[in-house]
Design an enzyme around this catalytic site. Structure first.
Site, PDB file in Angstrom:
ATOM      1  N   ALA A 101       0.965  -0.684  -0.593  1.00 41.28           N
ATOM      2  CA  ALA A 101      -0.113   0.098   0.092  1.00 41.28           C
ATOM      3  C   ALA A 101       0.759   1.398   0.124  1.00 41.28           C
ATOM      4  CB  ALA A 101      -0.862  -0.396   1.464  1.00 41.28           C
ATOM      5  N   SER A 102       1.092   2.402  -1.291  1.00 42.61           N
ATOM      6  CA  SER A 102       1.699   3.248  -0.923  1.00 42.61           C
ATOM      7  C   SER A 102       0.677   4.060  -0.358  1.00 42.61           C
ATOM      8  CB  SER A 102       1.564   4.029  -2.384  1.00 42.61           C
ATOM      9  OG  SER A 102       0.431   3.639  -2.802  1.00 42.61           O
ATOM     10  N   CYS A 103       0.914   3.357   1.364  1.00 47.30           N
ATOM     11  CA  CYS A 103      -0.241   4.880   2.514  1.00 47.30           C
ATOM     12  C   CYS A 103      -0.207   5.978   2.180  1.00 47.30           C
ATOM     13  CB  CYS A 103       0.971   4.722   3.997  1.00 47.30           C
ATOM     14  SG  CYS A 103       2.066   4.699   3.818  1.00 47.30           S
ATOM     15  N   ILE A 104      -0.264   7.404   2.465  1.00 48.06           N
ATOM     16  CA  ILE A 104      -0.466   8.413   2.900  1.00 48.06           C
ATOM     17  C   ILE A 104      -2.065   9.076   1.499  1.00 48.06           C
ATOM     18  CG2 ILE A 104       0.704  10.304   2.569  1.00 48.06           C
ATOM     19  CD1 ILE A 104       2.467   8.454   3.641  1.00 48.06           C
TER      20      ILE A 104
ATOM     21  N   THR B 200      -3.357   8.144  -3.675  1.00 44.11           N
ATOM     22  CA  THR B 200      -2.886   6.601  -3.356  1.00 44.11           C
ATOM     23  C   THR B 200      -4.873   6.223  -3.094  1.00 44.11           C
ATOM     24  OG1 THR B 200      -2.589   8.249  -1.251  1.00 44.11           O
ATOM     25  CG2 THR B 200      -0.700   7.864  -2.869  1.00 44.11           C
TER      26      THR B 200
END
Lengths: 104, 412
Positions: A101-104, B200
């Site tokens: 997960a490219s969090c943020i 995202t």
């Protein structure tokens, strides 16, 4: 959102994007099959990367390309040559762990 | 309780808010509060988005740091040399030693263009620009004033970055800027991202991908940059893919302050490993981290620092009394997204809930609409500058906006 599909002769639980949702169902045959689908032939170097990714997952490390590059297993350039299209997404799928997960 | 020494590193958005909160809560005889920063100016960083397009003037987004530090807090302007956690002191460059009982790290994040070969070349601030610094935004403004068109590439190097929506906003505002200058047909805009879509989070990405298409902005996804070739004016990714540009507006790698690395407190990007619910450092019980300096999986944004500051204030009071910390921070972020032509979107989300449609701050009423373009949202974004200077930094609670994200009024 979980469903199952046949991989290497076994019924495997996957999500909408085809990532395994139960890591316990992963084995080397599953990896071979998923790699085939991504048109990748797994070499010893590939396996080293997959094992490193799985180890990070166990340690709950959030993965990204930079971390792979600093892994000591491969540099980013090699990682791209091993898994040419979307390397991290492809490699995590074959390793049976969640898509980072490219969090943020 | 006996007199405690609280030391805050960094007088940016996060550190300044903490200084104000803590001075308000603790009497002078209860705690000595010191804040250190090497800079003299406080920049309103959201303004960096507007400066290149001549929407804000430079003087609107700069003030003196002192203006926002309350009486009763000692401000020291000096570069910080190192944090010595074993003996609990901080050494400044001028050899002053500051001992602490509680340390608050609010040293933020900075751009690190040196990470990508070719970025900080002789073309830096000539055909390759950042807009995450005052100097970068200002030189980009001057460039845009005289630019006669070509290929504009708006680019993100790698995540995480401060204000992850800013590059998208930049692309939207560029579309609107060139339309106003009657030269949109002379400019090709491409948005290049290491992510698989515009943002995202899935629902917001859907809405934003749609807006990009509407505005005729091309998107190049999954692009992990390896280097820039400033002579040929192309960016190259690890897979060998190339995107040509005439004007490159990039968001370089973001890193925590070098101080964190020097002091052995950071991860591979110099962010301090931090408990995401209590904001206590993982390694040291008497160190707390807020704002962009931490590694928590929340947006690096002023709104996040604002919500964190309210919870951290309470946790520091608890810590001083020897009580258990509250594990309450939920990753709440609230961001206006400028979409150009006098409109904006608003998103409100946290660790577990992605941005969705709905109304804000009053469920069912608004007046602001979530994830929908409106003029009202744009007015909200512009009004925020006043709120920032006059309320936010001073630690005044913003009416109707709660610390934790509200689920009411959102269409999950």
């Amino acid at each position: 959102m979980s469903q199952t599909r046949m991989i290497a002769g076994k019924e495997i639980k996957v999500n909408d994007e085809g990532y395994l949702t139960d890591y316990n169902q992963w084995d080397k045959q599953v990896a071979e099959t998923l790699a085939n689908e991504a048109r990748i032939e797994l070499t010893p170097k590939h396996w080293q990367v997959l094992e490193w990714l799985q180890e990070q997952q166990r340690k709950e490390v959030a993965l990204n390309i930079r971390k792979v590059g600093a892994s000591g297993v491969v540099d980013i350039k090699e990682f791209y040559s091993l898994f040419p299209v979307g390397p991290l997404k492809t490699a995590t799928k074959i390793a049976g762990i969640p898509k980072p997960a490219s969090c943020i | 309780m006996s007199m405690k020494r609280i030391l805050i590193l960094g007088a940016g958005t996060a550190g300044t808010m903490m200084a104000n909160h803590l001075r308000h809560e603790l009497k002078n005889e209860e705690a000595e509060i010191t804040i250190v920063d090497e800079r003299h100016k406080h920049y309103y960083q959201p303004g960096y988005l507007f400066l290149p397009f001549d929407i804000y003037k430079p003087e609107e987004i700069v003030k003196e740091i002192e203006e926002f530090i309350p009486t009763g807090v000692k401000l020291i302007k000096c570069r910080i040399n190192k944090i010595h956690t074993d003996e609990q002191y901080v050494m400044l460059d001028n050899k002053i030693r500051l001992d602490y009982d509680v340390l608050i790290i609010a040293t933020g994040a900075r751009i690190a263009p040196e990470e990508i070969p070719g970025m900080q070349s002789e073309e830096w601030h000539k055909s390759i620009f950042d807009f995450y610094t005052f100097e970068g935004a200002l030189s980009l403004r001057n460039k845009l004033r005289e630019w006669d068109g070509g290929r504009l590439v708006v680019h993100i190097t790698e995540m995480p970055i401060k204000c992850p929506v800013a590059p998208l906003e930049f692309a939207f505002l560029a579309d609107s800027y060139f339309k106003q200058k009657h030269m949109r047909d002379k400019v090709e805009i491409t948005y290049v991202t290491p992510l698989s879509g515009a943002f995202t989070k899935p629902k917001a990405t859907e809405a934003l991908d749609h807006l990009l298409a509407d505005k005729n902005i091309h998107i190049e996804t999954d692009f992990a940059i390896e280097r820039i070739d400033p002579e040929r004016k192309v960016i190259v990714d690890y897979g060998g893919k190339e995107v040509p540009y005439d004007l490159l507006v990039t968001v370089p790698t973001n890193k925590g302050d070098d101080l964190i690395g020097r002091s052995g407190l950071g991860d591979e990007l110099n962010y301090v490993p931090t408990n995401k619910a209590t904001l206590q450092s993982v390694a040291h019980k008497n160190i707390f981290v807020l704002g962009d300096a931490s590694n928590i999986p929340a947006s690096k944004a002023g709104s996040v620092a604002h919500f964190e500051a309210e919870i951290l204030t309470e946790n520091i009071l608890r810590f001083l009394k020897g009580e258990e910390l509250k594990a309450e921070f939920d990753g709440h972020a609230n961001c206006f997204i400028e979409t150009g032509n006098g409109k904006a979107l608003l998103i409100d989300f946290n660790y577990t809930h992605e941005p969705v449609e709905g109304t804000f701050p009053f469920a069912g009423i608004g007046p602001l609409r979530l994830l929908k373009e409106s003029r009202m949202n744009h007015m909200g974004k512009l009004a925020f500058k006043w709120i920032y200077w006059n309320m936010l930094l001073k630690g005044t609670h913003i009416p109707f906006v709660s610390t934790n994200m509200q689920e009411a009024g959102k269409n999950f």
